[in-house]
Motif scaffolding. Structure first.
Motif, PDB file in Angstrom:
ATOM      1  N   SER A   1       0.717  -1.206   0.039  1.00  0.00           N
ATOM      2  CA  SER A   1       0.081   0.144   0.060  1.00  0.00           C
ATOM      3  C   SER A   1       0.956   1.333   0.001  1.00  0.00           C
ATOM      4  CB  SER A   1      -0.718   0.014   1.104  1.00  0.00           C
ATOM      5  OG  SER A   1      -1.736   1.189   1.284  1.00  0.00           O
ATOM      6  N   ILE A   2       0.438   2.259  -0.723  1.00  0.00           N
ATOM      7  CA  ILE A   2       0.947   3.697  -0.657  1.00  0.00           C
ATOM      8  C   ILE A   2       0.076   4.590  -0.687  1.00  0.00           C
ATOM      9  CG2 ILE A   2       2.766   5.129  -2.169  1.00  0.00           C
ATOM     10  CD1 ILE A   2       3.492   2.657  -3.549  1.00  0.00           C
ATOM     11  N   PRO A   3      -0.257   5.033   0.479  1.00  0.00           N
ATOM     12  CA  PRO A   3      -1.066   6.288   0.628  1.00  0.00           C
ATOM     13  C   PRO A   3      -0.535   7.490   0.855  1.00  0.00           C
ATOM     14  CG  PRO A   3      -1.195   4.862   2.657  1.00  0.00           C
ATOM     15  CD  PRO A   3      -0.072   4.198   1.890  1.00  0.00           C
ATOM     16  N   MET A   4      -1.023   8.472  -0.291  1.00  0.00           N
ATOM     17  CA  MET A   4       0.063   9.647  -0.391  1.00  0.00           C
ATOM     18  C   MET A   4      -0.919  11.130   0.225  1.00  0.00           C
ATOM     19  SD  MET A   4       1.049   9.040  -4.220  1.00  0.00           S
ATOM     20  CE  MET A   4      -0.514   9.065  -4.796  1.00  0.00           C
TER      21      MET A   4
ATOM     22  N   HIS B   1      -0.127  19.405  -0.853  1.00  0.00           N
ATOM     23  CA  HIS B   1      -0.882  18.445  -0.949  1.00  0.00           C
ATOM     24  C   HIS B   1      -1.197  17.871  -2.380  1.00  0.00           C
ATOM     25  CE1 HIS B   1      -4.207  15.808   0.767  1.00  0.00           C
ATOM     26  NE2 HIS B   1      -4.979  16.335  -0.113  1.00  0.00           N
ATOM     27  N   TYR B   2      -1.587  18.907  -3.155  1.00  0.00           N
ATOM     28  CA  TYR B   2      -1.711  18.634  -4.564  1.00  0.00           C
ATOM     29  C   TYR B   2      -0.511  18.055  -5.409  1.00  0.00           C
ATOM     30  CZ  TYR B   2      -6.432  20.088  -3.476  1.00  0.00           C
ATOM     31  OH  TYR B   2      -7.583  20.252  -2.789  1.00  0.00           O
ATOM     32  N   SER B   3       0.692  18.118  -4.913  1.00  0.00           N
ATOM     33  CA  SER B   3       1.839  17.653  -5.587  1.00  0.00           C
ATOM     34  C   SER B   3       1.714  16.195  -5.988  1.00  0.00           C
ATOM     35  CB  SER B   3       3.032  17.784  -4.642  1.00  0.00           C
ATOM     36  OG  SER B   3       3.454  19.340  -4.424  1.00  0.00           O
ATOM     37  N   PHE B   4       0.715  15.511  -5.222  1.00  0.00           N
ATOM     38  CA  PHE B   4       0.620  13.899  -5.328  1.00  0.00           C
ATOM     39  C   PHE B   4      -0.384  13.473  -6.564  1.00  0.00           C
ATOM     40  CE2 PHE B   4       2.524  14.729  -1.464  1.00  0.00           C
ATOM     41  CZ  PHE B   4       3.566  13.863  -1.271  1.00  0.00           C
ATOM     42  N   SER B   5      -0.959  14.635  -7.265  1.00  0.00           N
ATOM     43  CA  SER B   5      -1.878  14.438  -8.320  1.00  0.00           C
ATOM     44  C   SER B   5      -1.634  15.407  -9.344  1.00  0.00           C
ATOM     45  CB  SER B   5      -3.424  14.413  -7.604  1.00  0.00           C
ATOM     46  OG  SER B   5      -3.593  15.733  -7.175  1.00  0.00           O
TER      47      SER B   5
END
Length: 184
Positions: free
Chosen positions: A63-66, A122-126
């Motif tokens: 699992s990789i929760p971001m 926060h939005y760097s992951f999407s």
């Protein structure tokens, strides 16, 4: 394997084995609050105040929760995760702060790592900044292209390692001075 960002990070944790302990979550909410506390009240009304809700999927092996959200919902069930988990966060995240992510990380008892990317919000992951009009959160100090390249490298490295890949490029965590790593 499962990867998710923000509320998708919560989903990744729940699918990985973190159950919802309604009573523990409501107790946490009474002392600390949280954006999903009302949802716990609804779950208590539907399933009972002592309900344990398990949304795990036995097919998931890593699992990789971001920047995972919703600690208050999983407060009592994180220790039930039994698969390798790498949580990724940004030190410039003001929506799901590093303190909140560290609570989630601290609750997991399985093999785990916490990677914090310098300059990531926060939005760097999407790609949310491409579609949202959120100047208070976009852009991050670190460009999205650079952040996502680093995030992808870490995710692939972690998953390759879980599959036993020992070739060059499969080293986890990768040597990158922009990441700070914590492991138990």
């Amino acid at each position: 394997a499962i990867i998710g960002h923000s509320f998708g990070g919560y989903t990744a944790l729940a699918a990985s084995g973190a159950f919802v302990d309604v009573a523990a979550g409501r107790e946490y909410c009474m002392q600390n609050g949280g954006w999903l506390c009302g949802n716990l009240d609804e779950l208590a009304a539907i399933y009972g105040e002592d309900a344990i809700l398990d949304n795990s999927d036995p097919r998931i092996w890593a699992s990789i929760p971001m920047a995972p959200a919703a600690y208050e919902v999983l407060a009592g069930g994180l220790a039930s995760i039994s698969i390798p988990t790498t949580i990724l966060a940004g030190d410039a995240d003001t929506l799901v702060t590093l303190q909140e992510v560290e609570k989630i990380y601290g609750g997991i008892s399985a093999s785990k790592h916490l990677g914090v990317l310098a300059g990531a919000s926060h939005y760097s992951f999407s790609n949310a900044c491409e579609i949202l009009n959120a100047p208070e959160y976009c852009p991050a100090p670190l460009s999205d292209d650079v952040a996502q390249d680093r995030i992808n490298t870490v995710a692939l490295s972690f998953l390759r390692g879980q599959l036993g890949d020992t070739r060059a490029g499969a080293y986890f965590p990768p040597e990158d001075p922009e990441w700070t790593w914590e492991a138990p």
